[in-house]
Every structure is written in structure tokens, then in C-alpha cells.
Motif scaffolding. Structure first.
Motif, PDB file in Angstrom:
ATOM      1  N   ARG A   1      31.760  45.674 -50.342  1.00 21.53           N
ATOM      2  CA  ARG A   1      32.584  45.366 -51.507  1.00 21.53           C
ATOM      3  C   ARG A   1      33.849  46.209 -51.510  1.00 21.53           C
ATOM      4  NH1 ARG A   1      33.710  47.201 -56.515  1.00 21.53           N
ATOM      5  NH2 ARG A   1      34.205  45.610 -58.096  1.00 21.53           N
ATOM      6  N   ASN A   2      33.727  47.498 -51.152  1.00 21.27           N
ATOM      7  CA  ASN A   2      34.888  48.385 -51.071  1.00 21.27           C
ATOM      8  C   ASN A   2      35.490  48.323 -49.671  1.00 21.27           C
ATOM      9  OD1 ASN A   2      34.860  49.676 -53.732  1.00 21.27           O
ATOM     10  ND2 ASN A   2      32.908  50.553 -53.062  1.00 21.27           N
ATOM     11  N   ILE A   3      36.720  47.876 -49.577  1.00 15.33           N
ATOM     12  CA  ILE A   3      37.421  47.817 -48.291  1.00 15.33           C
ATOM     13  C   ILE A   3      38.552  48.838 -48.335  1.00 15.33           C
ATOM     14  CG2 ILE A   3      38.778  46.406 -46.716  1.00 15.33           C
ATOM     15  CD1 ILE A   3      37.254  43.968 -47.736  1.00 15.33           C
ATOM     16  N   VAL A   4      38.527  49.792 -47.392  1.00 14.61           N
ATOM     17  CA  VAL A   4      39.512  50.880 -47.363  1.00 14.61           C
ATOM     18  C   VAL A   4      40.369  50.736 -46.112  1.00 14.61           C
ATOM     19  CG1 VAL A   4      39.883  53.371 -47.430  1.00 14.61           C
ATOM     20  CG2 VAL A   4      37.859  52.390 -48.534  1.00 14.61           C
ATOM     21  N   TYR A   5      41.664  50.538 -46.308  1.00 15.89           N
ATOM     22  CA  TYR A   5      42.605  50.465 -45.189  1.00 15.89           C
ATOM     23  C   TYR A   5      43.219  51.847 -44.978  1.00 15.89           C
ATOM     24  CZ  TYR A   5      42.347  45.370 -45.651  1.00 15.89           C
ATOM     25  OH  TYR A   5      41.910  44.065 -45.696  1.00 15.89           O
TER      26      TYR A   5
ATOM     27  N   GLN B   1      44.744  39.517 -44.994  1.00 16.95           N
ATOM     28  CA  GLN B   1      43.293  39.682 -45.144  1.00 16.95           C
ATOM     29  C   GLN B   1      42.876  39.623 -46.612  1.00 16.95           C
ATOM     30  OE1 GLN B   1      42.080  43.191 -42.962  1.00 16.95           O
ATOM     31  NE2 GLN B   1      42.411  42.214 -40.977  1.00 16.95           N
ATOM     32  N   ILE B   2      43.670  40.221 -47.493  1.00 22.51           N
ATOM     33  CA  ILE B   2      43.335  40.182 -48.917  1.00 22.51           C
ATOM     34  C   ILE B   2      43.408  38.746 -49.433  1.00 22.51           C
ATOM     35  CG2 ILE B   2      44.109  40.875 -51.226  1.00 22.51           C
ATOM     36  CD1 ILE B   2      44.998  43.534 -50.026  1.00 22.51           C
ATOM     37  N   SER B   3      44.411  38.002 -48.992  1.00 19.90           N
ATOM     38  CA  SER B   3      44.589  36.617 -49.442  1.00 19.90           C
ATOM     39  C   SER B   3      43.461  35.714 -48.980  1.00 19.90           C
ATOM     40  CB  SER B   3      45.928  36.067 -48.936  1.00 19.90           C
ATOM     41  OG  SER B   3      47.002  36.851 -49.417  1.00 19.90           O
ATOM     42  N   SER B   4      42.861  36.046 -47.816  1.00 22.99           N
ATOM     43  CA  SER B   4      41.812  35.187 -47.251  1.00 22.99           C
ATOM     44  C   SER B   4      40.403  35.615 -47.651  1.00 22.99           C
ATOM     45  CB  SER B   4      41.917  35.182 -45.721  1.00 22.99           C
ATOM     46  OG  SER B   4      41.673  36.487 -45.202  1.00 22.99           O
ATOM     47  N   GLN B   5      40.278  36.769 -48.348  1.00 17.93           N
ATOM     48  CA  GLN B   5      38.957  37.284 -48.728  1.00 17.93           C
ATOM     49  C   GLN B   5      38.603  36.842 -50.149  1.00 17.93           C
ATOM     50  OE1 GLN B   5      36.674  39.178 -47.068  1.00 17.93           O
ATOM     51  NE2 GLN B   5      37.839  39.309 -45.176  1.00 17.93           N
ATOM     52  N   PRO B   6      37.300  36.811 -50.448  1.00 16.36           N
ATOM     53  CA  PRO B   6      36.891  36.523 -51.835  1.00 16.36           C
ATOM     54  C   PRO B   6      37.413  37.593 -52.792  1.00 16.36           C
ATOM     55  CG  PRO B   6      35.028  36.386 -50.305  1.00 16.36           C
ATOM     56  CD  PRO B   6      36.163  36.974 -49.537  1.00 16.36           C
ATOM     57  N   THR B   7      37.568  37.214 -54.057  1.00 13.55           N
ATOM     58  CA  THR B   7      38.121  38.137 -55.051  1.00 13.55           C
ATOM     59  C   THR B   7      37.130  39.214 -55.469  1.00 13.55           C
ATOM     60  OG1 THR B   7      37.435  36.590 -56.778  1.00 13.55           O
ATOM     61  CG2 THR B   7      39.711  36.411 -55.968  1.00 13.55           C
TER      62      THR B   7
ATOM     63  N   SER C   1      54.503  43.623 -52.546  1.00 12.28           N
ATOM     64  CA  SER C   1      54.818  42.902 -53.785  1.00 12.28           C
ATOM     65  C   SER C   1      55.279  41.479 -53.488  1.00 12.28           C
ATOM     66  CB  SER C   1      55.897  43.674 -54.554  1.00 12.28           C
ATOM     67  OG  SER C   1      56.261  42.993 -55.726  1.00 12.28           O
ATOM     68  N   ASP C   2      56.144  41.340 -52.488  1.00 18.70           N
ATOM     69  CA  ASP C   2      56.644  40.011 -52.113  1.00 18.70           C
ATOM     70  C   ASP C   2      55.515  39.111 -51.627  1.00 18.70           C
ATOM     71  OD1 ASP C   2      59.166  40.884 -52.766  1.00 18.70           O
ATOM     72  OD2 ASP C   2      59.782  41.276 -50.688  1.00 18.70           O
ATOM     73  N   LEU C   3      54.518  39.707 -50.991  1.00 18.90           N
ATOM     74  CA  LEU C   3      53.388  38.924 -50.463  1.00 18.90           C
ATOM     75  C   LEU C   3      52.304  38.712 -51.509  1.00 18.90           C
ATOM     76  CD1 LEU C   3      53.147  40.587 -46.911  1.00 18.90           C
ATOM     77  CD2 LEU C   3      54.013  38.305 -47.461  1.00 18.90           C
ATOM     78  N   GLY C   4      52.522  39.246 -52.713  1.00 18.46           N
ATOM     79  CA  GLY C   4      51.636  38.956 -53.842  1.00 18.46           C
ATOM     80  C   GLY C   4      50.317  39.706 -53.872  1.00 18.46           C
ATOM     81  N   VAL C   5      50.234  40.848 -53.193  1.00 17.33           N
ATOM     82  CA  VAL C   5      48.951  41.565 -53.158  1.00 17.33           C
ATOM     83  C   VAL C   5      49.057  42.997 -53.680  1.00 17.33           C
ATOM     84  CG1 VAL C   5      48.091  40.182 -51.227  1.00 17.33           C
ATOM     85  CG2 VAL C   5      49.310  42.329 -50.772  1.00 17.33           C
ATOM     86  N   LEU C   6      50.244  43.413 -54.128  1.00 18.13           N
ATOM     87  CA  LEU C   6      50.412  44.802 -54.567  1.00 18.13           C
ATOM     88  C   LEU C   6      49.449  45.157 -55.699  1.00 18.13           C
ATOM     89  CD1 LEU C   6      52.003  47.453 -54.275  1.00 18.13           C
ATOM     90  CD2 LEU C   6      53.657  46.546 -55.927  1.00 18.13           C
ATOM     91  N   GLY C   7      49.269  44.236 -56.633  1.00 19.07           N
ATOM     92  CA  GLY C   7      48.384  44.501 -57.760  1.00 19.07           C
ATOM     93  C   GLY C   7      46.918  44.563 -57.391  1.00 19.07           C
ATOM     94  N   SER C   8      46.564  44.070 -56.201  1.00 13.96           N
ATOM     95  CA  SER C   8      45.157  44.078 -55.763  1.00 13.96           C
ATOM     96  C   SER C   8      44.770  45.361 -55.054  1.00 13.96           C
ATOM     97  CB  SER C   8      44.904  42.891 -54.819  1.00 13.96           C
ATOM     98  OG  SER C   8      45.248  41.670 -55.434  1.00 13.96           O
ATOM     99  N   LEU C   9      45.729  46.222 -54.808  1.00 21.86           N
ATOM    100  CA  LEU C   9      45.484  47.423 -53.995  1.00 21.86           C
ATOM    101  C   LEU C   9      45.565  48.698 -54.822  1.00 21.86           C
ATOM    102  CD1 LEU C   9      47.527  46.666 -50.758  1.00 21.86           C
ATOM    103  CD2 LEU C   9      45.136  47.380 -50.769  1.00 21.86           C
ATOM    104  N   ASP C  10      44.601  49.579 -54.603  1.00 25.37           N
ATOM    105  CA  ASP C  10      44.691  50.946 -55.108  1.00 25.37           C
ATOM    106  C   ASP C  10      45.275  51.787 -53.971  1.00 25.37           C
ATOM    107  OD1 ASP C  10      44.290  53.432 -56.385  1.00 25.37           O
ATOM    108  OD2 ASP C  10      42.345  53.646 -55.388  1.00 25.37           O
ATOM    109  N   ILE C  11      46.501  52.269 -54.147  1.00 25.68           N
ATOM    110  CA  ILE C  11      47.212  52.942 -53.061  1.00 25.68           C
ATOM    111  C   ILE C  11      47.197  54.450 -53.272  1.00 25.68           C
ATOM    112  CG2 ILE C  11      49.419  53.166 -51.844  1.00 25.68           C
ATOM    113  CD1 ILE C  11      50.083  50.312 -52.738  1.00 25.68           C
ATOM    114  N   GLN C  12      46.766  55.177 -52.238  1.00 22.66           N
ATOM    115  CA  GLN C  12      46.749  56.640 -52.256  1.00 22.66           C
ATOM    116  C   GLN C  12      47.430  57.153 -50.984  1.00 22.66           C
ATOM    117  OE1 GLN C  12      45.456  58.563 -54.719  1.00 22.66           O
ATOM    118  NE2 GLN C  12      44.787  56.790 -55.919  1.00 22.66           N
ATOM    119  N   GLU C  13      48.045  58.325 -51.085  1.00 23.64           N
ATOM    120  CA  GLU C  13      48.695  58.937 -49.922  1.00 23.64           C
ATOM    121  C   GLU C  13      47.782  59.988 -49.305  1.00 23.64           C
ATOM    122  OE1 GLU C  13      52.418  60.391 -51.367  1.00 23.64           O
ATOM    123  OE2 GLU C  13      53.354  58.397 -51.353  1.00 23.64           O
ATOM    124  N   PHE C  14      47.728  60.015 -47.991  1.00 18.61           N
ATOM    125  CA  PHE C  14      46.887  60.971 -47.264  1.00 18.61           C
ATOM    126  C   PHE C  14      47.756  61.780 -46.314  1.00 18.61           C
ATOM    127  CE2 PHE C  14      43.963  61.373 -43.373  1.00 18.61           C
ATOM    128  CZ  PHE C  14      43.598  62.667 -43.715  1.00 18.61           C
TER     129      PHE C  14
END
Length: 623
Positions: free
Chosen positions: A83-87, A102-108, A129-142
Motif C-alpha cells: 500500500r505504501n510506495i516510496v520512491y 506509475q501513479i496514474s496507472s496504479q489503483p487509488t 503538477s503539470d502531470l497531475g500527480v503532485l497532490g498524490s505525493l508526500d514529498i520529503q528531502e533526504f
């Protein structure tokens, strides 16, 4: 003073503890993963596998951080993901597009997390944002930060930094180095004195001052472990000395990099050269542990930790390596023969106790003998020796027009383009450019021989001032040759007395600058700086400066200062450093018992790789 290259561990007070950085990076990654509750699928960009493998282990992520599955970040849908996918990737547009697909092709039902190394960029945010997935991602810096490759060597392990700084005008690696040096200062206190040369070096000094204002080093809960351990830093922009990385390295480790290629401290070798039997190991994890698919060649970690033979060989001129291997082979043979002399049970037990060490040494001998044979297959060729002779003559300033004929001959023989361009760039830098007519002839011959698709490469070399038309004044290198003693005759490669042994007669300009900056009495009284060589330094590319950072002394910092310890100088390279330069700096360190040197770099480079970074992907294969 303990020698970091002897294979023995020096006393704790002699050197700063660079293993701290491995712990910092590993802990930071685990903390980010632990924030994500539940089983996780880790999707890793291939170009991060090597650096990441030097600071953490796959098994620890699976055991301690609930990472149940791992995949490469590549086009196509993810199969059987948790369920948790970490890029985990760098801020590059190509990765953002794959993640969006990958986000667009995966279940919600999935929860998506993005860990960006070292930080997110506005361009990548806009792309998501242009690809419509920014709101689906929790972004952290490492912040992966500085990675300890050896006890005296820290690297950001970033690719193509020289190209970014010198050609593309992308100064983000300088900021990354600034952030990493802030971590260094948090651990070992403020570096009070900074000496530098080059525009990127000056920029780094400014960034350090700015970061210190924005991010105070000390808080009531955070104080340096050993304040005062580092008393100075010398910063060099790679553009200050481009001759050295373009030269063919002549140390053992340098030639391993030139011939086989060393990436993230690993070299690909035939499996027969390493022990085929699986042996449990607690040594530094290899990047290959992230690769689930079998490979024809095996990645082997080249490290002095646990390989005393490599510790002895790595900094030696290749001319003496054969003798060291022969002596080691004879000694091991004598040690094995002692089993026949063991008569009593106690003597047999003693031999059996030594057997594991002998087998490890024998395995190391087999590996380095095999690598040496592969190198000798290259160094014995007429092509290699003709190129090396031309290189040495150009550095010495001997009959430069004749070297033009040598380069023409190599083009006629259709030797690899990288070899030709390295020599041509060395010639251009040392001679202060090439006569317009001759330069155009060289360009025409190169395009006709190797293909017109290399025209952008030639234009890039011109823009970098590596391939230019001649000027009327002497080149900065020619002006530096005599004052800095860049050419040393009668070098004793067996028992060297000067850093020039790493190139069999050429003392790297960068290392001579460090040597002058330290001075003959750079112990407790501090470094010499650029005193005495002001005119030489002024002639070299980029700004020269000396800067200071004010130390805010506290009761705790006074308490953590270790008395009578040997001061450490950080030698920082922006744009990369070669293994030959590292060997020369280690030799210089042995010659200065009153001071330790800690090498910090954006990455490890060599001439072929630098030229290759300017080529298109298709061109690199053919060159």
C-alpha cells in the motif's frame, strides 16, 4: 603520527571520525522511512544504488524499517506493490515522468511518498503538477551528504559536477557541498580559516557564511563533538587545474580507474578473481546488493578496510606494483610451508588459527594480480606509450610542435577519441591555445575520422576553454611550471621523495597549491596561505581569497576541545578529484607530521570520464 595508508588503525585522537557521516546518512534515511507506517515498497533510482550502498544495508531496511519489496525506478507499472510506495531518486525530470506514469496507472488505494536526494527543485515540482500527480505525493528531502570512501576521504558522490559548474552554470552542487560542510562543522566545530582558489570556491565560502546565519551551528541541545579538531580548509575549483585530471594517472588505483573504472568505490571484476564461496561479512555493504539480477561481472569493494594489500598498493606508482605482488606471493608461500614444520598440537593449533588470515591474503593477492594483468595488457600497447610520451613531453614543455605530429599519428591510428581529446586539451592548456590553422586541421581530422556527430563535443570543449586558439602571452600553466616545480627530474618511483611520483615526473598543480598553502611550518602556527606565490595564483583561473569564520566560544566547546591533538586541514575539491591527486595528498600528509589532511570532494573523476560526460549517450559507446 599514525599513517592512514598503512593498513593499521591510527589512534583515535589523530584523525576526525569520518564514519560519523555514514551513521548520520543511514539514520536520516531510516527516520524518514519510519515516519511511513506499515509495510513499504521501495522504488530506487539506479544511479542512487551505489552511493546508498556505501551508507546502509538492504537487510537492515527490510528488518528495521518494514521495507518488504524493492524495485528499480524504471518505465512500466509496478507489480504487487505494498500500500505504501516510496520512491527514492534525484531531482531529475526523467524520474518525475516515470513516477507520474506509475501513479496514474496504479489503483487509488496506494499511498505515495517521494524521497528526493538531496532536495526538491522548482522544475520537478512544476513537472509533477503539470502531470497531475503532485497532490498524490508526500514529498520529503533526504540529505545523503558526505559519504566516507576511506578514513581520509569524504565524497558527495555526485556525477558530472564539473560539467554542471563549468559548462551549464548550475551551482547547486556548491550549495550541496555547503550543506554537507555545515554538518561537518556541527560535529567538529567551526572551521576558522578558509583559503581558496577559483570562482566556485569563492561561492562556497559565501554560502557557508550565509548558511551559518540562517542555520546556527549550535543550540542548547546541539554542540560539537570535538570543537577545534579542524582548524582550516583549502578549497580548489576544478577549473583551476584541468591539466591534472586530463593526464593519464600512473598510480595503481588511478590506473584501475582508467582501465576498468571505479564507481562508488566498486570495480567490476571477473568472478574468478574473487572468492566464489559465500562468506558472511560485516564490512561496508556494496552497491551490488541492491541489484537483484545476476551479472556477468561481480562488483567488488576496493577499500583498505580489511584489504591490507590494497592499502599498500593503491598509492604506489604502477611501475613498482609487480615487485610488491611478487614479495607478497613469496611471503605467503613461506607462511603456508610452515605447516610442515608444525610438530606439536600447540603448533598445529597456532597454524590453524592463522589459516583464515592467510586465505584472505591469498584471495586479495589473486584479485590484485588479476587487476594488474588487465592493466598491463593496456600499458604494454604502443598506443598507450605513444600517448604517455606525448603527455609527459607537453607537461615538460619539450618541443611542443613535435607533439602535434604524435597526436596526428594517434588520430590516423584511430585510437579512442577520448585519448586524442585528452592530449589535445592538455596541449591547448599548456601552450596557451593552438594556432588557428592547426586547430581547424585537428577539428577537421577528428570529425572525418570519428564522425560529424562529435561536433557538439568540440564546441563544448571550446566553450570550456579547453580547446582554444593561441594567445600571445604565456599560459598560466607555463607560468606556474618553474615557480611551483611542476616538473621533477629523476623521480624515484620505488622510494619517492616528492609528490611528482604519481605521474612519473609531474607534480599535480592542485597538490602543489595545497603544499604551498600549508607551508613548511603549517603546524600550530597555522597555514601559510598564498604568501610567496601571489603572482602565480593570480595568473590561474578564478578568484583567490582567504577568509575567516568567527568562532562563538562556549563553555561546552572549551570542554570538548582535545588538547595537544594534531590539527586537521580539510582539502575540498569542487568538480572532482582524481585518485592520483588523492595519492599525492596522502604522500604530502606523510611529509607533514604536524598536520592531518582530510580530503573532501564532490566526486572522483578521471579524464576519460570528464570528456565522456560532454558526449551524447550514443557517442559515448562508440568513443
Amino acid at each position: 603520527m599514525a599513517d592512514p595508508n598503512s593498513g593499521q588503525n591510527p589512534i583515535d585522537l589523530s584523525y576526525v571520525d569520518t564514519d560519523l557521516f555514514r551513521l548520520v546518512s543511514s539514520s536520516a534515511l531510516q527516520a524518514l522511512l519510519d515516519k511511513i507506517i506499515g509495510p513499504k515498497t521501495l522504488v530506487l533510482a539506479a544511479n542512487l544504488a551505489g552511493p546508498l550502498g556505501l551508507v546502509t544495508q538492504v537487510n537492515s531496511l527490510k528488518t528495521n524499517n518494514a521495507v518488504t519489496k524493492m524495485f528499480w525506478l524504471e518505465p512500466g507499472p509496478l507489480a504487487q506493490a505494498e500500500r505504501n510506495i516510496v520512491y527514492l531518486c534525484k531531482p531529475e525530470i526523467k524520474w518525475m515522468k516515470i513516477i507520474a506514469d506509475q501513479i496514474s496507472s496504479q489503483p487509488t488505494s496506494h499511498s505515495y511518498h517521494l524521497l528526493v536526494v538531496p532536495r526538491m527543485t522548482t522544475l520537478c515540482t512544476s513537472t509533477l503538477s503539470d502531470l497531475g500527480v503532485l497532490g498524490s505525493l508526500d514529498i520529503q528531502e533526504f540529505q545523503l551528504g558526505l559519504i566516507p570512501l576511506e578514513r581520509d576521504l569524504l565524497s558527495l558522490e555526485e556525477d558530472n559536477v564539473w560539467k554542471k559548474l563549468a559548462l551549464e552554470g548550475d551551482y547547486s552542487p556548491v550549495y550541496d557541498m555547503g550543506k554537507a560542510l555545515m554538518t561537518l562543522q556541527r560535529a567538529f566545530g567551526i572551521i576558522p580559516r578558509i583559503i581558496g582558489k577559483g570562482d566556485s570556491a569563492k561561492r562556497l565560502s559565501s554560502i557557508l557564511h550565509r548558511l551559518r546565519r540562517e542555520l546556527p551551528l549550535t543550540t542548547p541541545s546541539s554542540t560539537p563533538l570535538e570543537a577545534g579538531a579542524i582548524d582550516s580548509m583549502i578549497v580548489l575549483d576544478r577549473q583551476v587545474d584541468m591539466v591534472t585530471p586530463l593526464c593519464t594517472q600512473l598510480t595503481y588505483e588511478g590506473l584501475v580507474d582508467e582501465v576498468m573504472g571505479i564507481r562508488n568505490s566498486h570495480v567490476e571484476v571477473d568472478p574468478i578473481l574473487t572468492n566464489p564461496a559465500p562468506v558472511a561479512s560485516t564490512s561496508t555493504p556494496s552497491a551490488s546488493s541492491f541489484n537483484p539480477s545476476p551479472q556477468k561481472k561481480k562488483k567488488h569493494l576496493l577499500s583498505s578496510n580489511g584489504d591490507n594489500l590494497f592499502a599498500e598498493l593503491r598509492d604506489k606508482n604502477f611501475a613498482v606494483v609487480g615487485g610488491v605482488l611478487n614479495r607478497t606471493a613469496r611471503r605467503l608461500n613461506d607462511d603456508y610451508e610452515r605447516r610442515h614444520q608444525a610438530k606439536t598440537p600447540a603448533e598445529l593449533r597456532q597454524f590453524v588459527g592463522q589459516l583464515g588470515g592467510l586465505q584472505s591474503e591469498h584471495q586479495a593477492l589473486r584479485l590484485h594480480t588479476g587487476l594488474t594483468e588487465q592493466i598491463m595488457a593496456v600499458t604494454a600497447t604502443d598506443e598507450f606509450n605513444m600517448a604517455l610520451e606525448a603527455q609527459q613531453n607537453m607537461i615538460a614543455g619539450v618541443d611542443l610542435p613535435t607533439q602535434e605530429n604524435s597526436i596526428r599519428e594517434l588520430i590516423n591510428q584511430e585510437v579512442p577519441l577520448k585519448t586524442v581529446l585528452r592530449l589535445l586539451c592538455i596541449y591547448s592548456i599548456i601552450a596557451g591555445g593552438i594556432k588557428p590553422k592547426v586547430l581547424e586541421e585537428f577539428k577537421r581530422d577528428i570529425l572525418q575520422t570519428y564522425g560529424f556527430h562529435h561536433l557538439p563535443l568540440l564546441l563544448s570543449l571550446t566553450n570550456l576553454s579547453l580547446l582554444t586558439r593561441s594567445i600571445t602571452t604565456k599560459s598560466p600553466f607555463a607560468l606556474s611550471r618553474k615557480p611551483l616545480r611542476l616538473v621533477v627530474d629523476d623521480v624515484d618511483e620505488q622510494d619517492p621523495t616528492d609528490v611528482a611520483y604519481v605521474f612519473s615526473g609531474y607534480a599535480p598543480l592542485s597538490v602543489r597549491l595545497v603544499q604551498c598553502a600549508i607551508g613548511k611550518n603549517g603546524g600550530g602556527s597555522g597555514l601559510n596561505g598564498w604568501k610567496g606565490i601571489e603572482e602565480v595564483v593570480k595568473a590561474l583561473p578564478g578568484a583567490a581569497f582567504e577568509d575567516t569564520q568567527e568562532i562563538e566560544e562556549t563553555a561546552h566547546s572549551r570542554a570538548t576541545t582535545v588538547p595537544n591533538r594534531i590539527p586537521t586541514t580539510v582539502v575540498c575539491f569542487l568538480g572532482g578529484v582524481t585518485y592520483a591527486e588523492i595519492s599525492a595528498l596522502r604522500f604530502l600528509n606523510r611529509q607533514t607530521p604536524y598536520r592531518n589532511l582530510l580530503i573532501v570532494t564532490t566526486g572522483i573523476v578521471q579524464g576519460g570520464g570528464m570528456i565522456g560526460s560532454l558526449m551524447s549517450e550514443n557517442s559515448r559507446v562508440s568513443a
